[in-house]
Design a protein around this motif. Structure first.
Motif, PDB file in Angstrom:
ATOM      1  N   PHE A 336      46.206  31.561  13.522  1.00  0.00           N
ATOM      2  CA  PHE A 336      47.303  31.448  14.484  1.00  0.00           C
ATOM      3  C   PHE A 336      48.009  32.777  14.699  1.00  0.00           C
ATOM      4  O   PHE A 336      48.397  33.110  15.833  1.00  0.00           O
ATOM      5  CB  PHE A 336      48.313  30.399  13.993  1.00  0.00           C
ATOM      6  CG  PHE A 336      49.506  30.225  14.900  1.00  0.00           C
ATOM      7  CD1 PHE A 336      49.408  29.472  16.058  1.00  0.00           C
ATOM      8  CD2 PHE A 336      50.721  30.833  14.597  1.00  0.00           C
ATOM      9  CE1 PHE A 336      50.497  29.321  16.902  1.00  0.00           C
ATOM     10  CE2 PHE A 336      51.819  30.688  15.429  1.00  0.00           C
ATOM     11  CZ  PHE A 336      51.708  29.924  16.587  1.00  0.00           C
ATOM     12  N   PHE A 337      48.178  33.572  13.639  1.00  0.00           N
ATOM     13  CA  PHE A 337      48.984  34.793  13.744  1.00  0.00           C
ATOM     14  C   PHE A 337      48.195  36.021  14.185  1.00  0.00           C
ATOM     15  O   PHE A 337      48.785  36.987  14.667  1.00  0.00           O
ATOM     16  CB  PHE A 337      49.688  35.084  12.414  1.00  0.00           C
ATOM     17  CG  PHE A 337      50.953  34.303  12.231  1.00  0.00           C
ATOM     18  CD1 PHE A 337      52.147  34.782  12.739  1.00  0.00           C
ATOM     19  CD2 PHE A 337      50.940  33.076  11.584  1.00  0.00           C
ATOM     20  CE1 PHE A 337      53.326  34.048  12.581  1.00  0.00           C
ATOM     21  CE2 PHE A 337      52.104  32.346  11.420  1.00  0.00           C
ATOM     22  CZ  PHE A 337      53.311  32.830  11.918  1.00  0.00           C
ATOM     23  N   LEU A 344      49.259  42.759  21.068  1.00  0.00           N
ATOM     24  CA  LEU A 344      50.234  43.846  21.038  1.00  0.00           C
ATOM     25  C   LEU A 344      49.636  45.215  20.747  1.00  0.00           C
ATOM     26  O   LEU A 344      50.311  46.233  20.916  1.00  0.00           O
ATOM     27  CB  LEU A 344      51.320  43.538  19.990  1.00  0.00           C
ATOM     28  CG  LEU A 344      52.228  42.338  20.270  1.00  0.00           C
ATOM     29  CD1 LEU A 344      53.225  42.164  19.133  1.00  0.00           C
ATOM     30  CD2 LEU A 344      52.960  42.510  21.596  1.00  0.00           C
ATOM     31  N   LEU A 345      48.398  45.272  20.321  1.00  0.00           N
ATOM     32  CA  LEU A 345      47.786  46.531  19.910  1.00  0.00           C
ATOM     33  C   LEU A 345      47.875  47.606  20.988  1.00  0.00           C
ATOM     34  O   LEU A 345      48.224  48.766  20.696  1.00  0.00           O
ATOM     35  CB  LEU A 345      46.314  46.298  19.542  1.00  0.00           C
ATOM     36  CG  LEU A 345      46.013  46.103  18.061  1.00  0.00           C
ATOM     37  CD1 LEU A 345      44.592  45.586  17.883  1.00  0.00           C
ATOM     38  CD2 LEU A 345      46.183  47.408  17.300  1.00  0.00           C
ATOM     39  N   ASP A 346      47.552  47.260  22.214  1.00  0.00           N
ATOM     40  CA  ASP A 346      47.551  48.241  23.298  1.00  0.00           C
ATOM     41  C   ASP A 346      48.890  48.318  24.021  1.00  0.00           C
ATOM     42  O   ASP A 346      49.025  49.052  24.998  1.00  0.00           O
ATOM     43  CB  ASP A 346      46.437  47.920  24.298  1.00  0.00           C
ATOM     44  CG  ASP A 346      45.059  48.120  23.696  1.00  0.00           C
ATOM     45  OD1 ASP A 346      44.836  49.159  23.058  1.00  0.00           O
ATOM     46  OD2 ASP A 346      44.209  47.217  23.847  1.00  0.00           O
ATOM     47  N   LEU A 354      51.215  48.173  11.918  1.00  0.00           N
ATOM     48  CA  LEU A 354      50.851  48.428  10.520  1.00  0.00           C
ATOM     49  C   LEU A 354      52.087  48.471   9.623  1.00  0.00           C
ATOM     50  O   LEU A 354      52.100  47.899   8.526  1.00  0.00           O
ATOM     51  CB  LEU A 354      50.080  49.739  10.411  1.00  0.00           C
ATOM     52  CG  LEU A 354      48.631  49.728  10.894  1.00  0.00           C
ATOM     53  CD1 LEU A 354      48.062  51.143  10.919  1.00  0.00           C
ATOM     54  CD2 LEU A 354      47.758  48.846  10.009  1.00  0.00           C
ATOM     55  N   LEU A 355      53.129  49.147  10.064  1.00  0.00           N
ATOM     56  CA  LEU A 355      54.328  49.288   9.241  1.00  0.00           C
ATOM     57  C   LEU A 355      55.076  47.958   9.103  1.00  0.00           C
ATOM     58  O   LEU A 355      55.545  47.611   8.010  1.00  0.00           O
ATOM     59  CB  LEU A 355      55.242  50.358   9.840  1.00  0.00           C
ATOM     60  CG  LEU A 355      54.676  51.788   9.812  1.00  0.00           C
ATOM     61  CD1 LEU A 355      55.602  52.747  10.548  1.00  0.00           C
ATOM     62  CD2 LEU A 355      54.445  52.246   8.381  1.00  0.00           C
ATOM     63  N   ALA A 402      47.745  38.938   8.735  1.00  0.00           N
ATOM     64  CA  ALA A 402      46.957  38.613   9.926  1.00  0.00           C
ATOM     65  C   ALA A 402      47.542  39.223  11.194  1.00  0.00           C
ATOM     66  O   ALA A 402      46.808  39.510  12.140  1.00  0.00           O
ATOM     67  CB  ALA A 402      46.845  37.102  10.089  1.00  0.00           C
ATOM     68  N   SER A 403      48.845  39.443  11.231  1.00  0.00           N
ATOM     69  CA  SER A 403      49.470  39.961  12.444  1.00  0.00           C
ATOM     70  C   SER A 403      49.560  41.480  12.463  1.00  0.00           C
ATOM     71  O   SER A 403      50.167  42.058  13.360  1.00  0.00           O
ATOM     72  CB  SER A 403      50.878  39.368  12.607  1.00  0.00           C
ATOM     73  OG  SER A 403      51.682  39.673  11.480  1.00  0.00           O
ATOM     74  N   GLY A 404      48.949  42.141  11.486  1.00  0.00           N
ATOM     75  CA  GLY A 404      49.001  43.599  11.459  1.00  0.00           C
ATOM     76  C   GLY A 404      47.854  44.241  10.712  1.00  0.00           C
ATOM     77  O   GLY A 404      46.827  44.579  11.294  1.00  0.00           O
TER      78      GLY A 404
END
Length: 517
Positions: A336-337, A344-346, A354-355, A402-404
């Motif tokens: 899900f995450f 959001l990566l681009d 990452l932070l 999972a979200s980063g």
């Protein structure tokens, strides 16, 4: 006020081009190989419960069996670097699917522990191949505008595989003990059949085609996977520059020039350049890429995935069926995450994700460790509340990962190396990633017995905190840059690109003038 003195009209920012559907399809098919790793990790979390009872094996044998596939995959990922330069990216993915299919059959039909270990070895080689080649291929096919989004697909499918593994555990848990764990492994032999066939519909990587002198083939692929013909020509020019082909060479001459190019562009001498005599920029790339891969696994995420039933049992869920059902929440949470990072990566970039992810992981690991520690010192009524906190902290840790850090680490390490070093450098990074995964999963039970489960998670929390500091100081932002321009963030490693930039500028200027007329 004259016309010339008028306030200039604000110009709207350029719109992001729509996702290239052909590149999207290529990335989707390539990334499906990552289902294999995710499935194998999570299916072992449930299979070990029944395997231990059926084969009469110890906890030590279980943790070796669970983690050793990551050590075996180390050899697969290292071999994949050479194989992908020899056979090409596409056929390397077919080979990965075939190897994993064989390993899944061996594990599912294993009559004893030794045979099971042999199956783990074969499956591990296939996992190593798939884990290395999927992000490399996707990064080389994707246009710059969507590279982060498309290159995160392998981690998306890895998490989908984890969820499927948990579902398989729950679905077959009610079978007789001697059949349940075998069914869980045999189901894993089905996806590779379809993956191996689907990959044949994909084109070869344009960078590999250029490295083999097949310039026209590379141009055709780039025209299909780029946002515009101009971008396709720019990407081709960058690739040719990176592998040492003269810019003004004709296509016929290109084939001759590629043979005379630096031997490193064909995989010869790459290991020497990477490990024995790296330039300063290459050393900085290796520190960034290998450090990120180390942090991703040293924080213990695979331990949470593989031993989640035991952690849930420690938190108060005692039934086998209930703990396996609760483990599905880990898979759902990861699945899900992960789209958060994918979307959001681009837009926000690699560093912020990452932070934020690393900070959240450190906080939630510390919370998990503290709640488990306090459970041993509280009455049963209060322990139940602490159990709920520990479960929430564990799921929050998985969500943060999972979200980063989970998907972004693979994106980042697939785009920072120059083309002549990319396959082998990615193989080294994947090998380190699998080595750390094997080290953590093979030591988790023993470590927990020595310093308690809470102590283990305190250790992982400390590593996550140190990892945050490392990412802050050593990882530059790569958002919006071509693969060739990304290399320059770490310093000059090739000849000046003045000629390339001039040619690109002239072509774009010519296009603008034509549009005006």
């Amino acid at each position: 006020m004259t016309k010339d003195d008028a306030v200039p009209v604000a110009v709207a920012p350029a719109k992001r081009p729509p996702i290239n559907k052909y590149a999207f399809g290529c990335a989707l098919l390539a990334s499906m190989n990552s289902v294999l790793l995710g499935y194998d990790i999570s299916v072992m979390s449930g299979a070990q419960i029944f395997m231990k009872e059926d084969l009469k094996i110890t906890d030590t044998q279980i943790e070796i069996l669970a983690g050793v596939i990551n050590i075996y995959s180390l050899f697969g990922s290292l071999a994949a670097g050479m194989t992908s330069d020899w056979l090409g990216r596409r056929y390397t993915m077919v080979l990965a699917a075939a190897i994993f299919f064989t390993g899944a059959l061996l594990m599912g039909l294993a009559p004893n522990y030794a045979f099971l270990m042999a199956g783990r070895f074969v499956a591990g080689i296939g996992v190593g191949y798939a884990l290395m080649i999927a992000p490399v291929y996707t990064a080389e096919v994707a246009p710059t505008s969507a590279r982060g989004f498309l290159t995160s697909f392998p981690e998306v499918f890895n998490n989908s595989g984890i969820l499927l593994g948990y579902v398989s555990n729950f679905a077959f848990a009610r079978l007789p003990v001697h059949l349940s764990w075998r069914a869980m492994f045999l189901v894993g032999a089905v996806p590779p059949i379809f993956l191996g066939i689907a990959v044949l519909a994909m084109p070869e990587s344009p960078r590999w085609l250029v490295m083999r002198g097949r310039i026209e083939d590379a141009r055709r692929v780039l025209l299909k996977t780029s946002d515009s013909p101009d971008e396709a020509e720019d990407r081709l020019l960058d690739i040719k520059k990176a592998v040492g082909i003269p810019e003004d060479a004709s296509d016929g001459e290109d084939v001759v020039a590629i043979v005379r190019a630096n031997k490193a562009s064909q995989g010869e001498g790459v290991w020497k350049e990477l490990l024995l005599n790296p330039t300063r920029p290459v050393r900085r790339m290796l520190v960034a890429g290998l450090g990120l891969m180390f942090i991703q696994q040293a924080t213990g995420v695979d331990c949470v995935v593989m031993y989640s039933p035991r952690v849930f049992e420690r938190a108060g869920i005692k039934s086998k069926t209930n703990s396996l059902g609760a483990s599905m929440a880990v898979g759902v949470c990861k699945t899900f995450f992960i789209p958060i990072a994918t979307l959001l990566l681009d837009r926000v970039g690699r560093r912020p994700l990452l932070l934020a992810s690393g900070g959240g992981m450190a906080i939630f690991l510390f919370t998990l460790a503290t709640s488990l520690l306090m459970m041993d010192r509280r009455p049963e009524g209060e322990a139940k509340a602490l159990g709920a906190i520990s479960i929430a902290a564990m799921l929050s840790f998985v969500a943060s990962f999972a979200s980063g850090l989970g998907p972004v680490a693979w994106v980042y390490t697939s785009e920072i190396y120059p083309v002549r070093l990319r396959a082998q450098a990615a193989a080294i990074g994947t090998g380190l990633n699998r080595l750390m995964s094997g080290a953590t999963t093979m030591s988790f039970l023993s470590l927990s017995n020595a310093i308690t489960i809470a102590g283990s998670f305190y250790l992982y929390a400390s590593i996550a905190a140190a990892g945050w500091v490392f990412m802050y100081f050593f990882l530059p932002e790569t958002k919006g840059k071509s693969l060739e321009d990304t290399v320059k963030l770490f310093g000059k490693d090739t000849d000046d690109d003045d000629d390339v930039d001039t040619s690109r500028h002239e072509r774009k200027r010519s296009t603008e003038l034509s549009a005006q007329h």
